[in-house]
Scaffold this motif. Sequence first.
Motif, PDB file in Angstrom:
ATOM      1  N   LEU A 167       0.849  -1.202   0.000  1.00  0.00           N
ATOM      2  CA  LEU A 167       0.000   0.000   0.000  1.00  0.00           C
ATOM      3  C   LEU A 167       0.878   1.242   0.000  1.00  0.00           C
ATOM      4  CD1 LEU A 167      -2.680  -0.650   2.786  1.00  0.00           C
ATOM      5  CD2 LEU A 167      -3.129  -0.386   0.341  1.00  0.00           C
ATOM      6  N   THR A 168       0.448   2.271  -0.698  1.00  0.00           N
ATOM      7  CA  THR A 168       1.095   3.567  -0.488  1.00  0.00           C
ATOM      8  C   THR A 168       0.491   4.179   0.773  1.00  0.00           C
ATOM      9  OG1 THR A 168      -0.583   4.783  -1.717  1.00  0.00           O
ATOM     10  CG2 THR A 168       1.286   3.911  -2.994  1.00  0.00           C
ATOM     11  N   GLN A 201      -2.910   5.422  -0.019  1.00  0.00           N
ATOM     12  CA  GLN A 201      -3.914   4.353  -0.139  1.00  0.00           C
ATOM     13  C   GLN A 201      -4.313   3.826   1.243  1.00  0.00           C
ATOM     14  OE1 GLN A 201      -1.650   1.699  -2.688  1.00  0.00           O
ATOM     15  NE2 GLN A 201      -3.140   1.978  -4.353  1.00  0.00           N
ATOM     16  N   TYR A 207      -6.572   6.189   2.785  1.00  0.00           N
ATOM     17  CA  TYR A 207      -7.882   6.134   2.127  1.00  0.00           C
ATOM     18  C   TYR A 207      -8.719   4.962   2.664  1.00  0.00           C
ATOM     19  CZ  TYR A 207     -11.238   5.888  -1.772  1.00  0.00           C
ATOM     20  OH  TYR A 207     -12.373   5.852  -2.529  1.00  0.00           O
ATOM     21  N   LEU A 208      -8.046   3.827   2.886  1.00  0.00           N
ATOM     22  CA  LEU A 208      -8.753   2.633   3.406  1.00  0.00           C
ATOM     23  C   LEU A 208      -8.917   2.670   4.922  1.00  0.00           C
ATOM     24  CD1 LEU A 208      -7.121  -0.297   1.378  1.00  0.00           C
ATOM     25  CD2 LEU A 208      -9.376   0.702   1.044  1.00  0.00           C
ATOM     26  N   TYR A 235      -4.983  -5.380   7.767  1.00  0.00           N
ATOM     27  CA  TYR A 235      -5.664  -4.838   6.588  1.00  0.00           C
ATOM     28  C   TYR A 235      -7.182  -5.007   6.616  1.00  0.00           C
ATOM     29  CZ  TYR A 235      -0.860  -4.892   5.178  1.00  0.00           C
ATOM     30  OH  TYR A 235       0.494  -4.674   5.165  1.00  0.00           O
TER      31      TYR A 235
END
Length: 476
Positions: A453-454, A457, A460-461, A469
Amino acid sequence: MDFSVADLSLAGAGREQISLAEHEMPGLMAMRERYGATKPLAGARIAGSLHMTVQTAVLIETLVDLGADVRWASCNIFSTQDEAAAAVVVGRGGTVDAPAGVPVFAWKGETLAEYWDCAEQILVWPGGEDPNMILDDGGDATLLLHLGVEYEKAGAVPSPDSTDNAELKELLRVLGRSFEADQQRWTRIAGAIKGVTEETTTGVLRLYERFREGSLQFPAINVNDAVTKSKFDNKYGCRHSLIDGINRATDVLIGGKVAVICGYGDVGKGCADSLRGQGARVIVTEIDPICALQAAMDGYQVARLDSVIESADIIVTATGNKDVITAEQIGRMKHQAILGNIGHFDNEIDMAGLAATPGVTRTNVKPQVDRWTLPNGHDVIVLSEGRLLNLGNATGHPSFVMSNSFTNQVLAQIELFTRTADYPVGVYTLPKHLDEEVARLHLDALGVELTELTAAQADYLGVAVEGPYKSDHYRY
Ligand code: NAI
């Protein structure tokens, strides 16, 4: 060292198989590397009751490398691989004449009486010490201890003659003998136990029941419901070992046959997939509308057993429930049909009812394969006397999948042993980050490239870049 195995001279063969398995068990090898120096299990005295296979040998030696003292029995009368049991007893530094490994009490083909004697051996340690951890599969070690405590509280053990249940009879015999020797034994041992880590669906069910009724004596970690256990071992493990068991037992071509799988949970899903992979026409039975719908959407016919029993060539129970196939239903099976169970206990198929049916005869074809001739002249081939056929007729799941399960076991043992105060009596699952860690340890071996993941990102999640995760209620 005290121990009871079939033949110590098999140790060399067992050691060769263990070294092959080690290569396929990267999770356990990582545990050795990570914790071998700090020895977080130093002082742990683990009573282990789990199928004594080659893979379990790697687990046992990992626990030893992490500092634990261990005594081991199998959790099934047919599941021991005698060469693995011998190798564990001889140990890595010992010889057949001077064994220096771990006391194992297990051999393939125990009687029920021997089985419960072995279970007692892992809980009653020599030298006045008591075990302080249990590693269980199916909950029999936990059951023996809890019944012992119950009867000590009541001041008497019921007579073995009070029951017709052959298994319970032997358990009561062991408890009665023990009560005569020491009326506080099980209460004392239960008091010393910091916790139990339980491997399978059926054992976990028993733990939650005990917790609900207030009789659970110590905390438990439900290893089964780690995602990297039940969604891998139960499913992909059975996908491998179900047909291994059927093939070794019967060598019957599976392609084109009608196969019925009772239960479409994690185990049933793997079983149905493996039989379909061989070209069988697979039919599923279910009591849960969600699993029935899943089976239908996966392309299987879903039917009641009564509708299909007369046309099935292979029937396998995978429910963890009892009385799934009655003696009357067995009486309607096709000539030469194969009947087996892959669920934990042998009460899924009514074997006692079959044996008591007037006019049936049993012919032993080879170990763990019997031909039952029914009054109508049909033969039914019953595998492992209705006990789990993948371990009775074959050697259970392969190493790679067991590495996932057993890495969870090791983490759960460390967790309960080193952080006892954080776990009041109850049933717990391992935290998600450890589940993800277990999976991560198995990626390299399969050449998996994981995407990272960046930071944007992850933000965002709403998760951290390094995980976890998913939320705890995500179902995979
Ligand atoms: P699960 O709970 O995921 O699946 C069992 C399924 O059977 C459920 O969907 C349930 O609705 C269904 N079922 C219950 N009663 C039924 C009936 N009368 N007819 C048809 N379906 C019925 O459990 P899981 O994890 O699949 O485990 C099943 C059994 O297998 C347990 O006893 C477990 O301990 C054992 N097990 C065996 C292994 C082996 O290597 N042989 C490996 C892992 C688990």
